[in-house]
Write an enzyme that holds these catalytic residues in place. Structure first.
Site, PDB file in Angstrom:
ATOM      1  CG  ASP A 192      -0.294   0.013   2.481  1.00 11.83           C
ATOM      2  OD1 ASP A 192       1.099   0.118   2.550  1.00 11.83           O
ATOM      3  OD2 ASP A 192      -0.868  -0.339   3.646  1.00 11.83           O
ATOM      4  N   GLY A 193       2.105   1.059   0.004  1.00 13.56           N
ATOM      5  CA  GLY A 193       2.903   2.318   0.095  1.00 13.56           C
ATOM      6  C   GLY A 193       3.135   3.292   1.258  1.00 13.56           C
TER       7      GLY A 193
ATOM      8  CG  ASP B 141      17.279  -4.476  -0.664  1.00 17.09           C
ATOM      9  OD1 ASP B 141      17.575  -5.471  -0.240  1.00 17.09           O
ATOM     10  OD2 ASP B 141      16.211  -3.819   0.060  1.00 17.09           O
TER      11      ASP B 141
ATOM     12  CG  ASP C 278      15.535  -0.736   6.094  1.00 18.13           C
ATOM     13  OD1 ASP C 278      14.767  -0.993   7.244  1.00 18.13           O
ATOM     14  OD2 ASP C 278      14.882  -0.938   5.075  1.00 18.13           O
TER      15      ASP C 278
END
Length: 505
Positions: A137-138, A264, A274
């Site tokens: 859903d971002g 990543d 992250d």
């Protein structure tokens, strides 16, 4: 090779704008990104602005706190000079290669140049779907926003290279995870968001032309000294190897576990990026794992240097078409470079370990002395942070031994090692009080303990942020005693220990 200054001059930069964007990444080919607008938030409210960081970035923090500023921080308004994009990248996730990942819930608004002339990305996390969202859903729930703000700012205060947090905003809408949660957006600041996975994206497609464009851009932005080397791409790789080796060493010296150390999530600028299922250890053990998705311990505490080295080997593979003359020479050059990782790591780690132990001189056997202490700590369930902090007092006065012994399940286990340590300290010329001061600058009193983060998140999910604000303020001064906040330095009580952390996506 076109300089970033020349690229920025080709854009219409408005230094008088509230956020003085000075973009360069959007001048690269569009294969590097997707132009996208952030999703709107129905009722955005500000949680916190990092005033000091805003001023460093030449942004008025009062503007960010205004309705117009909050509208920008929530994604509702695109600021003058902003060119929102979602960056493309690939990556190895838990060892398996995924050829297309990209910013699935993050949008890069643009770049700013700080008061010292350093360039930074300004990115929204939790700002809606992009073509890289892969069915997600971002959005972001408030919990991961709060976690990243707390831990990234704590890391900065601890002196660890890291992305930063400029602001946290509530969106006024709910997101569905295991349950319905309040939505939030984090404004993240990074030296760049270039990752090993960014290079893998083009290498996997055999796109050497854009791979060269990316490498030239990365050199210009992060390692300009490599431009004048005989083999610029080899020099670039060497610099990234050294930066990430030093970063891994610093993680090990403060008991930090990244938790999702995929390619990543490996930034070529040498910054921690992250903060999903990350954690700091309470009781020390080298095999400690917190991440709920790391079922086999790939990213356990002690594995982190080897994992970073593995990720750097994947990075080398992407640069082979650019390095040296011919495949064999390129492979030989890359192998020679990656072999330097252990030297860089060991040097940085041993330097930091000596500082933690109060050793100013270099004598053979110091590494073993530190390793033996860590083994005793693991056997005796000693708290990582408190043990080293208590040793600051013990290094100045033998009476301080008592404060260390109480942290060991079997207190006499510390005594034999302490005798060896004091014999080693006797070889130092530095006065005891100076040693104590130096050790206190290397051994924090306060870290973002998991149970404190969990409590702040629980309160934030209920719409209250007092614990979050207070924790951020305490962690801004991790090496100070702060007696009024002494409880933040204590390990979790029975029933408070956090055994798992979660990604939050």
């Amino acid at each position: 090779m076109t300089s970033l200054t020349e690229i920025a001059r080709s854009t219409s930069v408005n230094p008088a704008a509230p956020i003085p964007f000075d973009n360069t990444y959007t001048r690269l080919p569009e294969a590097f990104y997707q132009r996208v607008k952030p999703a709107t938030a129905p009722a955005p409210t500000l949680v916190r602005v990092n005033d000091a960081l805003a001023r460093q970035l030449r942004i008025d923090p009062q503007f960010l706190k205004s309705p117009e500023g909050v509208a920008i921080l929530s994604g509702n308004v695109i600021a003058s000079g902003s060119e929102p994009i979602a960056q493309a990248y690939a990556g190895h996730q838990f060892g398996d290669f995924v050829p297309q990942l990209g910013d699935g819930r993050a949008i890069l608004l643009g770049e700013v140049v700080d008061v010292a002339g350093k360039r930074y990305d300004l990115q929204l996390k939790g700002s809606g779907r992009t073509r890289f969202s892969r069915g997600g859903d971002g959005r972001a729930a408030v919990g991961p926003v709060i976690r990243e703000y707390i831990v990234s700012e704590a890391m900065a205060a601890l002196g660890i290279p890291t992305t930063r947090s400029l602001a946290a905003v509530l969106t006024g809408e709910s997101v569905m995870r295991e349950r319905v949660l309040p939505g939030g957006v984090l404004t993240r600041i990074a030296s760049s968001h270039l990752r090993v996975g960014t290079f893998q994206y083009f290498a996997a497609r055999g796109d050497v032309e854009n791979l060269r464009v990316l490498a030239d851009y990365a050199i210009e932005r992060h390692y300009p000294e490599a431009r004048s080397a005989e083999d610029p791409y080899r020099a670039f790789y060497d610099a990234v190897v050294a930066a990430l080796a030093r970063l891994a060493a610093r993680w090990m010296l403060i008991g930090f576990i990244h938790g999702v150390l995929n390619t990543d999530n490996t930034a070529i600028a040498g910054e921690t990026i992250d903060y999903g299922p990350c954690a700091f250890m309470d009781v020390y053990h080298p095999d400690k794992v917190f991440s709920s998705i790391d079922q086999f311990g790939r990213y356990a505490f002690a594995n982190q240097p080897a994992v970073i080295k593995w990720n750097l080997t994947r990075f080398a593979e992407t640069l082979l078409p650019l390095m040296a003359d011919g495949a064999d020479k390129a492979i030989e050059a890359a192998n020679a470079s990656i072999r330097l990782f252990n030297d860089h790591f060991n040097q940085a780690y041993l330097t930091g370990l000596r500082q933690k132990l109060g050793l100013a001189s270099e004598i053979e056997g110091d590494r073993e002395l530190g390793s033996d202490l860590l083994a005793l700590m693991a056997e005796n369930q000693a708290d990582f942070t408190l043990t080293f902090r208590a040793m600051c007092e013990a290094a100045a006065d033998t009476k301080g031994n008592a404060g260390v012994r109480t942290l060991f399940a079997n207190p006499p286990a510390f005594d034999e090692w302490a005798t060896r340590w004091r014999e080693r300290l006797s070889l130092e010329e530095r006065p005891a009080e100076a040693r104590r001061t130096a050790m206190r600058a290397a051994n924090p009193m306060f870290i973002p303990r998991n149970h404190r983060i969990a409590a702040a998140i629980q309160e934030a999910e209920a719409g209250h942020f007092d614990k979050f604000h207070e924790l951020v303020e305490v962690l801004a001064h991790p090496y100070d005693d702060q007696p009024e906040y002494a409880h933040y330095g204590k390990p979790p009580a029975p029933g408070e220990e956090v055994l798992q952390t979660f990604c939050g996506t």
